[in-house]
Design a protein around this motif. Sequence first.
Motif: not given
Length: 838
Positions: A537-542, A549-553, A621-629, A631-639
């Motif tokens: 699900d994280l790999r498909n999150a915005s 190489d396509g792997s999740l950071a 689990v530590a996940v890199s998120v886009a710098g332009s994302a 916080p509301e979107t990040v919180a929604g995806d991770l929650r």
Amino acid sequence: MSPADRFARFVTAHSKVVVAVLLVATLAVGAGAANVDGGLTIAGFTSDSPEADAYDYARENFRTDGENTTAVQVVVRDENALSQESLLASLRFQREARAAASVNQTLRDDRAFVDLASVVATAAIHAEDGANATATPSLDAQIAQLDSMTPGEVEETVARVLDPDASLPGTDPYSLLPTDYTPGATTADARVVYVFQDTAGATGDDLPDAVAAAQLDLKAIAADALPGESFVFGAGIVSEESTQATGESFAIISPVAFLLIIVVLGIAYRDVADVLYGLLGVALTLVWMFGFMGWAGIGLTQILIAVPFLLVGLSIDYALHVVMRYREARDDDPSRSRRKAMRRGLAGVVVAIGAATFTTAVGFLSNAVSPIASIRDFGVVSAAGIAAAFLVFALLLPALKLELDGLLARVGLDRRASPFGRGGLAGRLLGVGATAARRSPRAILAVALVLTVAGGAVVTDIDTSTDQTDFLPRDSPDWMDSLPDAFQPSDYSLVENAEYLQDTFVQDREQSTAILLLRGDVTRAGTLDALAAGRADLRNASSTVTLADGSLAATGPLETIDAVAARNDTVAELVADADTDGDGVPDRNLDAVYDAVYAAAPDDAAAVFSQENGEYRALRVAVSVAGSAEPETVAGDLRGVAAVVESESGVSTIATGQPVVSYVVQQGVLRTLVEGFLITAGVILAFLTVIFWTRYRSLTLGAVVLAPVVAAQAWLFGTMYLAGLAYTTETAIIAAIGIGIGVDYAIHIGERFVDEYDGTNATDALSRTLTGTGGALLASATTTVAGFGVLALALVPSLQRFGFVTSVAIAYAFLASVLVLPSLLTIWTRYTDAAVAE
């Protein structure tokens, strides 16, 4: 004799004692100013929440590669950042940095530089030496190797290193390249070099001085060693340049603000001595404020920079009211002595000043309920400064003016001046409110109500933001280049550099890393299967980042188990045995798998597994998120992912990390606004009701006085919405500012009106009120708006926004007091409490 009369009699009868006592008290309190940390810091935004607690737990119970270190990012930007010349440039940069003692002493012992150039040079050395290759060739050997190769040979080595199917130990080379890099390509327009500095032993969030200074040296070295568009970005550089930009801003702003204030006060007072008295009072109030900060251990932040501006405005307001009422008393009866005139004037204004002090202090102190520490400090410091302003201008200034005016009179300078607003253009402008109240009060109130409803309707539609780049200085406008050399600001590119880093590279920094924290029985069967589902699900999150190489950071138990199993046969066998469904994920005997990983790679394991009393109790689990994302979107995806993991594993799972905590802070900003408004309005309404009932037996006058203040607040929200301004940690305090200062204005108008009103002459009472007290308000509002308005010249966007919003808030508060409140008072006298003064 009323309490106000007794107060005024005491101050004027014992003026010498009052002056002496307050000057000694000023020295005692002001001594604390020496303890104020003069190093300006960007305000820290922290909140009390489950997410913040989980973040603290993760940082305390997992050992990560960046523990006790700070990372400096050196971005190499070149036509081809993978060319032989570019790679050699960054290796030579490393050598020069290590040769600088100031830098070298701050570097961590292991892998202080993480550089793709080193990866390529090491791969080339190993390819030549074969079995005789050393594991870690020296930096000189790396430089010599690349220098000895042809450009074509270097390109071949780069291709081998960046082959998507290659398996290299150590750093993933894709993490050092732009996220849009094409796998296998031998060209790129940029790459990043990480420099790690040791911060062991540091206290708090501030970098040690030596570390911060070394970052500035790194910046200077990079300017000479790397291609022209390359840059260095680190916390020490941000702090230094932000402080410098703020200082340069105020070097420009302060003279302009001072000049504007002097001009307005000169027009209002038309007396040099009174101007000087007012400025002295302002200075003493600021001494009290900084002294309080020193004794309370509160350091200076960018938000707290606004407090002196607020106190200057409020102090000028108090000074104007005291002096103008004194002048009115002398003007109304020229035979009165100075002492009697001051007694009458002070008695007529001290209740309003006292009430304004209480309500304004409550307005700012309401920020103490904020979950954000920097806003709480703002509220406390503001309230303390406001209380100090009352002591200075209700006690010290009247007593001091009496003594000094008496001294001047004895040398033949017995000055008299009329109060501001009783004639001329100012008087005609101030009379508009009384004229409108007499002719069409209902029309005025109807227009005000429509604007108020419209402004209130968009309150929830205004965005919230805690973007740290809002606090970074931007380059100065072109017109500042024409300023004298002493005032010309430096060039700043922090914002552009920060945005480039966020948009171009995977960010390992805390601000760009979200965390899933699992706590409980993390060895139960199915826990890792649930994480695998969450990873998909994280790999498909915005908001999350995938590598070239396509792997999740991401770094978590699954990634660590896979990496260790790939190089350790014992771990590989245990993983295969524990995987009963053949999906590559262990689903039983998880404690044995964790033990094996710990035994084979303890440092890697400590970053994702946490033990308590010998039992595994948490996973990270530590996940890199886009710098332009957002916080509301990040919180929604991770929650959302956390809910799935918890549901499938039965283990408590929470989304946290800096981006999620930032979102919680954003919600705290809105909470601060709403709660601050409700608390302030409620307490002030109750206080005004008590005051006006005690003095005039009116239960409704307090609500009448407060109503235009609330209206002005709604107008401000509407203006913010139309201007596209967000609620931020600096604009969140506008409720306190708008209500605090607005009530100050409204109380002066309301109190003076009731004092003038005899039950029959509402129009005449309003005219005298607006041309008397209104004159002081006009001068006060003008100086305060000018003082905050000049913040538009600041190089820091947050200060610019704060200046604009506060100027608008004060302007609206003034207009509401002199245009809307007179109409309200007119209607009030017709329908209720009409005999209040009889």
